[in-house]
Design a protein around this motif. Structure first.
Motif, PDB file in Angstrom:
ATOM      1  N   LEU A  38       1.884   5.308  -2.421  1.00 31.80           N
ATOM      2  CA  LEU A  38       2.708   4.519  -1.492  1.00 31.80           C
ATOM      3  C   LEU A  38       4.125   5.082  -1.387  1.00 31.80           C
ATOM      4  CD1 LEU A  38       1.495   0.958  -2.465  1.00 31.80           C
ATOM      5  CD2 LEU A  38       1.139   2.101  -0.263  1.00 31.80           C
ATOM      6  N   GLN A  42       5.220   6.159   3.251  1.00 29.77           N
ATOM      7  CA  GLN A  42       5.818   4.847   3.473  1.00 29.77           C
ATOM      8  C   GLN A  42       5.364   4.169   4.761  1.00 29.77           C
ATOM      9  OE1 GLN A  42       9.275   6.858   2.796  1.00 29.77           O
ATOM     10  NE2 GLN A  42       8.948   6.732   0.613  1.00 29.77           N
ATOM     11  N   LYS A  43       4.515   4.840   5.552  1.00 28.51           N
ATOM     12  CA  LYS A  43       4.007   4.220   6.783  1.00 28.51           C
ATOM     13  C   LYS A  43       2.805   3.331   6.512  1.00 28.51           C
ATOM     14  CE  LYS A  43       5.713   7.471  10.166  1.00 28.51           C
ATOM     15  NZ  LYS A  43       5.389   8.285  11.325  1.00 28.51           N
ATOM     16  N   TRP A  44       2.106   3.559   5.430  1.00 28.61           N
ATOM     17  CA  TRP A  44       0.941   2.763   5.095  1.00 28.61           C
ATOM     18  C   TRP A  44       1.271   1.794   3.972  1.00 28.61           C
ATOM     19  CZ3 TRP A  44      -4.752   4.588   5.055  1.00 28.61           C
ATOM     20  CH2 TRP A  44      -5.117   4.956   6.348  1.00 28.61           C
ATOM     21  N   THR A  45       0.599   0.661   3.962  1.00 30.70           N
ATOM     22  CA  THR A  45       0.785  -0.345   2.913  1.00 30.70           C
ATOM     23  C   THR A  45      -0.369  -0.255   1.919  1.00 30.70           C
ATOM     24  OG1 THR A  45      -0.500  -2.033   4.069  1.00 30.70           O
ATOM     25  CG2 THR A  45       1.877  -1.910   4.587  1.00 30.70           C
ATOM     26  N   GLU A  46      -0.211  -0.958   0.826  1.00 34.90           N
ATOM     27  CA  GLU A  46      -1.298  -1.019  -0.156  1.00 34.90           C
ATOM     28  C   GLU A  46      -2.552  -1.592   0.492  1.00 34.90           C
ATOM     29  OE1 GLU A  46      -2.334  -2.939  -4.526  1.00 34.90           O
ATOM     30  OE2 GLU A  46      -0.241  -2.813  -3.882  1.00 34.90           O
ATOM     31  N   PHE A  47      -2.370  -2.581   1.355  1.00 37.14           N
ATOM     32  CA  PHE A  47      -3.506  -3.165   2.075  1.00 37.14           C
ATOM     33  C   PHE A  47      -4.221  -2.099   2.906  1.00 37.14           C
ATOM     34  CE2 PHE A  47      -5.312  -5.134   5.879  1.00 37.14           C
ATOM     35  CZ  PHE A  47      -6.165  -6.068   5.311  1.00 37.14           C
ATOM     36  N   ASP A  48      -3.467  -1.266   3.633  1.00 36.86           N
ATOM     37  CA  ASP A  48      -4.067  -0.199   4.447  1.00 36.86           C
ATOM     38  C   ASP A  48      -4.932   0.730   3.589  1.00 36.86           C
ATOM     39  OD1 ASP A  48      -2.730  -1.055   6.802  1.00 36.86           O
ATOM     40  OD2 ASP A  48      -0.977   0.180   6.301  1.00 36.86           O
TER      41      ASP A  48
END
Length: 159
Positions: A38, A42-48
């Protein structure tokens, strides 16, 4: 010269100059890698990430130098091809061979599973990624509105 960086703290550019490209290990991603992944993307979240990895045939790998995750890839194995979903290298580790180690590992996966194509769909504004993929013999096979489909086809001598 300084010894190669092996700690978990962030590298400085002067440390990076002493790291050999071979000091990288590409392995399967595990849950404890997510905070470092992560920090790289920084464009993706843990959920993604978790949602992607829950999908059938979606696989994640990280590149590690010392004890630090310095890059990662998410890809999907399809019947005849391997599709790269995300490929990122930490900004302090670009141009040190980390991305090349990841791509080379994926090329091995192609031959292991008798696939011949590796696909990456990228935004046309991602010039650095476009140049990197071209360096690794990917060719643009389709250009749409703001997207480029890059394709690597394994040759006889790549096996």
């Amino acid at each position: 010269p300084k010894a190669a960086h092996t700690g978990t703290q962030a590298m400085t550019p002067s440390d990076r100059d002493h790291v050999k490209p071979t000091q990288c290990h590409v392995r399967w991603i595990v849950t404890r890698d997510l905070p470092e992944v992560l920090a790289i993307d920084q464009k993706w979240t843990e959920f993604d990430f978790r949602e992607s990895l829950r999908q059938r045939n979606c696989i994640g790998m990280v590149a590690e130098s010392g004890n630090q995750v310095v890059g990662y890839v998410l890809y999907v194995l399809k019947k005849n091809e391997l599709c790269i979903i995300r490929l990122k290298v930490h900004s302090c580790w670009k141009r040190t061979g980390i991305g090349s180690a990841i791509i080379n590992k994926l090329k091995l996966k192609l031959s292991q599973f008798r696939r011949q194509l590796m696909i990456a769909v990228i935004e046309d504004a991602q010039n650095e990624l476009n140049d990197f993929l071209r360096h690794h013999k990917f060719k643009a096979v389709f250009m749409g509105r703001r997207l480029i489909r890059m394709q690597y086809k394994m040759q006889e001598n790549d096996q």
